[in-house]
Design an enzyme around this catalytic site. Structure first.
Site, PDB file in Angstrom:
ATOM      1  N   ASN A 285       0.791  -1.238   0.000  1.00  0.00           N
ATOM      2  CA  ASN A 285       0.000   0.000   0.000  1.00  0.00           C
ATOM      3  C   ASN A 285       0.824   1.289   0.000  1.00  0.00           C
ATOM      4  OD1 ASN A 285       0.679  -0.614   2.656  1.00  0.00           O
ATOM      5  ND2 ASN A 285      -1.187   0.297   3.476  1.00  0.00           N
TER       6      ASN A 285
ATOM      7  N   GLU B 276       5.143  -4.225  12.030  1.00  0.00           N
ATOM      8  CA  GLU B 276       4.161  -3.134  11.859  1.00  0.00           C
ATOM      9  C   GLU B 276       2.979  -3.758  11.136  1.00  0.00           C
ATOM     10  OE1 GLU B 276       4.427  -0.091  12.991  1.00  0.00           O
ATOM     11  OE2 GLU B 276       6.536   0.054  13.504  1.00  0.00           O
TER      12      GLU B 276
ATOM     13  N   CYS C 170      -3.013   1.264   6.824  1.00  0.00           N
ATOM     14  CA  CYS C 170      -3.089   0.567   8.114  1.00  0.00           C
ATOM     15  C   CYS C 170      -3.799   1.429   9.140  1.00  0.00           C
ATOM     16  CB  CYS C 170      -1.699   0.176   8.592  1.00  0.00           C
ATOM     17  SG  CYS C 170      -0.548   1.549   8.644  1.00  0.00           S
TER      18      CYS C 170
HETATM   19  P1  NAD Z   1       0.881  -9.167   3.435  1.00  0.00           P
HETATM   20  O1  NAD Z   1       1.093  -9.590   4.841  1.00  0.00           O
HETATM   21  O2  NAD Z   1       0.041 -10.007   2.563  1.00  0.00           O
HETATM   22  O3  NAD Z   1       2.287  -9.028   2.673  1.00  0.00           O
HETATM   23  C1  NAD Z   1       3.337  -8.230   3.178  1.00  0.00           C
HETATM   24  C2  NAD Z   1       4.676  -8.775   2.677  1.00  0.00           C
HETATM   25  O4  NAD Z   1       4.920 -10.061   3.264  1.00  0.00           O
HETATM   26  C3  NAD Z   1       4.733  -8.976   1.167  1.00  0.00           C
HETATM   27  O5  NAD Z   1       6.014  -8.615   0.701  1.00  0.00           O
HETATM   28  C4  NAD Z   1       4.521 -10.479   1.029  1.00  0.00           C
HETATM   29  O6  NAD Z   1       5.050 -11.008  -0.161  1.00  0.00           O
HETATM   30  C5  NAD Z   1       5.286 -10.984   2.246  1.00  0.00           C
HETATM   31  N1  NAD Z   1       4.913 -12.336   2.703  1.00  0.00           N
HETATM   32  C6  NAD Z   1       3.814 -13.058   2.374  1.00  0.00           C
HETATM   33  N2  NAD Z   1       3.843 -14.261   2.996  1.00  0.00           N
HETATM   34  C7  NAD Z   1       4.974 -14.275   3.744  1.00  0.00           C
HETATM   35  C8  NAD Z   1       5.552 -15.237   4.626  1.00  0.00           C
HETATM   36  N3  NAD Z   1       4.974 -16.398   4.875  1.00  0.00           N
HETATM   37  N4  NAD Z   1       6.717 -14.915   5.242  1.00  0.00           N
HETATM   38  C9  NAD Z   1       7.304 -13.715   5.031  1.00  0.00           C
HETATM   39  N5  NAD Z   1       6.812 -12.783   4.192  1.00  0.00           N
HETATM   40  C10 NAD Z   1       5.657 -13.056   3.552  1.00  0.00           C
HETATM   41  O7  NAD Z   1       0.322  -7.662   3.496  1.00  0.00           O
HETATM   42  P2  NAD Z   1      -0.227  -6.752   2.300  1.00  0.00           P
HETATM   43  O8  NAD Z   1      -1.552  -7.263   1.869  1.00  0.00           O
HETATM   44  O9  NAD Z   1       0.830  -6.505   1.300  1.00  0.00           O
HETATM   45  O10 NAD Z   1      -0.439  -5.358   3.069  1.00  0.00           O
HETATM   46  C11 NAD Z   1      -1.597  -5.002   3.752  1.00  0.00           C
HETATM   47  C12 NAD Z   1      -1.437  -5.187   5.246  1.00  0.00           C
HETATM   48  O11 NAD Z   1      -0.301  -4.432   5.716  1.00  0.00           O
HETATM   49  C13 NAD Z   1      -2.622  -4.634   6.010  1.00  0.00           C
HETATM   50  O12 NAD Z   1      -2.943  -5.511   7.060  1.00  0.00           O
HETATM   51  C14 NAD Z   1      -2.094  -3.316   6.571  1.00  0.00           C
HETATM   52  O13 NAD Z   1      -2.775  -2.849   7.723  1.00  0.00           O
HETATM   53  C15 NAD Z   1      -0.682  -3.667   6.853  1.00  0.00           C
HETATM   54  N6  NAD Z   1       0.144  -2.459   6.959  1.00  0.00           N
HETATM   55  C16 NAD Z   1       0.638  -2.093   8.181  1.00  0.00           C
HETATM   56  C17 NAD Z   1       1.361  -0.911   8.300  1.00  0.00           C
HETATM   57  C18 NAD Z   1       1.936  -0.473   9.622  1.00  0.00           C
HETATM   58  O14 NAD Z   1       2.851   0.347   9.610  1.00  0.00           O
HETATM   59  N7  NAD Z   1       1.431  -0.952  10.752  1.00  0.00           N
HETATM   60  C19 NAD Z   1       1.587  -0.111   7.180  1.00  0.00           C
HETATM   61  C20 NAD Z   1       1.059  -0.537   5.950  1.00  0.00           C
HETATM   62  C21 NAD Z   1       0.346  -1.708   5.842  1.00  0.00           C
END
Ligand code: NAD
Length: 468
Positions: free
Chosen positions: A149, A244, A278
């Site tokens: 995002n 995060e 988020c």
């Molecule tokens: P996601 O968890 O699907 O993916 C995040 C990353 O993790 C990607 O690079 C993905 O390829 C990788 N990933 C997937 N499976 C994995 C595994 N088993 N082990 C290690 N890495 C793996 O998240 P998304 O859909 O890309 O993003 C949306 C989420 O991120 C929402 O829940 C949002 O709230 C959160 N977010 C949090 C913050 C914060 O600062 N707290 C900021 C932005 C987004």
């Protein structure tokens, strides 16, 4: 685009197409990396860590300023990539790029301010005539895993502090939106010794475990969903961890609030990046007396949101990251309506587009407000007083940020004391972040803080020196 390992651009026959969510056209391809690529990237970061560890802070800071300069010159190209690969309106993609540049500048400054402390050893009987102080040393190799995002700023929030603290880095960007981050890292690499910064692309499930369980990685800095974060936490062993994760931020509006300001805050907090933030406003908790007026005004503002082609500078809201994400939002909104909530505006989907939607009389048990919806929805829950509002605010597994609108300082103070969240914002939507503030949630929203100074601290360890 390609992966970057030890200063070399690496391609693969096996590729993943990166799609533009607006029209489903292919923006570019990235290599589908495998376990061997992860091993090579981590090995290269491990081999290179000495060259950054031994660099003077003065030189490192200079390099970060130089990277800032080049990224600034190329910021239009990178903003466009953000827009194409995520569907984020170009005006917001540019804002993300401006923030990323600021984050980088803060790290360039911070790299010269990494201090240890003097310990008053003689406060203990055994410490008589003994000097003690701590020095901050780099961790070694930092693995950064980032979501779709905010693909550039969230990557910079890990990479820049890691470099400022003299670590080498392996970045695994989002599978859906890797291009802008890859471009940025290629530029950074041109200013750094080979292997200090590496990227691997491919499926998170395939690469994730290899990164997380590697014994050559010293820290994992992850931003993404709760489920992925939990899986990482279970497997990471003794590595340092920053997580995060998702949020379900409430915006509480009491009956003494400045209603116009509160409605404006709700609109910008609910629909920014089509709600895929988020810290988006994911629940609007209204005191009953003002609820009707607030809802009416919220609908009238929601109707004005300009939806369209993300590349059009007038567009305020684009599609979600893909159709699957929009179908999910459609399902949870429909479930709420089928169970008695009242749809005031929106509620329909076309491909990856979901309308900005206002839904009233939502019950606290509904999935729409218990989980993270991640779409452009304003769910309204009505309550009788502040105590009930705080109880509901705390009634989900998340605790990222929370906002409260009230003119009564005692009520605001009570909310600050009692709401379980990493930040409580008074007369401001929770969808607010400056890149230097300590940012990070409680409960399932994560572990640790980002915000350059705090991330730098977490990218080091303290070593105690004692002089007898
Ligand atoms: P996601 O968890 O699907 O993916 C995040 C990353 O993790 C990607 O690079 C993905 O390829 C990788 N990933 C997937 N499976 C994995 C595994 N088993 N082990 C290690 N890495 C793996 O998240 P998304 O859909 O890309 O993003 C949306 C989420 O991120 C929402 O829940 C949002 O709230 C959160 N977010 C949090 C913050 C914060 O600062 N707290 C900021 C932005 C987004």
């Amino acid at each position: 685009m390609k992966m970057l390992i030890n200063g070399n651009l690496i391609d693969k026959n096996d590729k993943i197409a990166v799609l533009n969510p607006f029209n489903n056209e292919i923006v570019d391809h990235v290599p589908s990396g495998n376990g061997e690529d992860v091993k090579n990237a981590i090995y290269s970061a491990n081999k290179a860590k000495k060259s950054i560890r031994d660099m003077s802070s003065r030189k490192l800071s200079r390099i970060l300023y130089d990277i800032h300069q080049e990224l600034k010159e190329k910021s239009s190209e990178i903003s466009r990539l953000i827009c194409l690969e995520t569907g984020k309106p170009i005006r917001d993609s540019k804002v993300e790029m401006e923030r990323s540049l600021q984050t980088l500048l803060m790290a360039a400054e911070e790299s010269k301010r990494i201090y240890g402390e003097t310990i008053p050893m003689d406060a203990a009987i055994a410490g008589k005539k003994v000097f003690g102080f701590t020095i901050k040393i780099p961790l070694g190799v930092v693995a950064a895993i980032t979501p779709f995002n905010y693909p550039v700023n969230l990557a910079i929030h890990k990479i820049a502090p890691a470099l400022a603290a003299k670590n080498s880095v392996v970045l695994k960007p989002s599978t859906q939106a890797p291009l802008a981050a890859l471009k940025m890292v290629e530029i950074m690499d041109g200013h750094l010794p080979d292997g200090i910064i590496n990227t691997i692309t491919g499926s998170g499930n395939v690469l994730g475990d290899k990164i997380v369980t590697s014994e050559m990685v010293d820290k994992i800095s992850f931003t993404g969903s709760v489920n992925t974060g939990l899986s990482i936490a279970r497997k990471a062993g003794m590595k340092k961890l920053t997580l995060e994760l998702g949020g379900n931020d409430p915006l509480i509006v009491l009956d003494d609030a400045d209603l116009d300001a509160a409605v404006t805050a709700a609109v910008s907090g609910s629909y920014l990046n089509a709600g895929q933030v988020c810290i988006a406003v994911k629940r609007i908790i209204l005191q009953e007396k003002i609820a009707d007026q607030f809802a009416e005004e919220l609908v009238s503002q929601t109707k004005k949101i300009k939806v369209g082609d993300p590349l059009d500078p007038e567009t305020e809201m684009g599609p979600l990251i893909n159709e699957k994400a929009a179908i999910h939002v459609e399902r949870v909104v429909n479930d709420a309506v089928n169970n008695g909530a009242e749809l005031l505006w929106g509620g329909s989907r076309k491909g990856a587009f979901y309308e900005a939607t206002v839904i009233d009389h939502v019950q606290n048990e509904m999935e729409l407000v218990q989980k993270e919806t991640f779409g452009p929805v304003s769910p309204i829950i009505r309550v009788k007083d502040l105590d009930e509002a705080i109880k509901l605010a705390n009634s989900t597994p998340y605790g990222l940020q929370a906002g409260i609108f009230t003119q009564n300082i005692e009520k605001a103070k009570k909310a600050v004391r009692q709401i379980e969240a990493g930040s409580v914002l008074i007369n401001k939507q929770p969808t607010f972040r400056t890149d230097n503030m300590p940012f990070g949630g409680f409960k399932m929203s994560g572990i640790g803080k980002e915000g350059v100074k705090y991330a730098v601290e977490d990218m080091t360890r303290s070593k105690l020196v004692v002089i007898g």
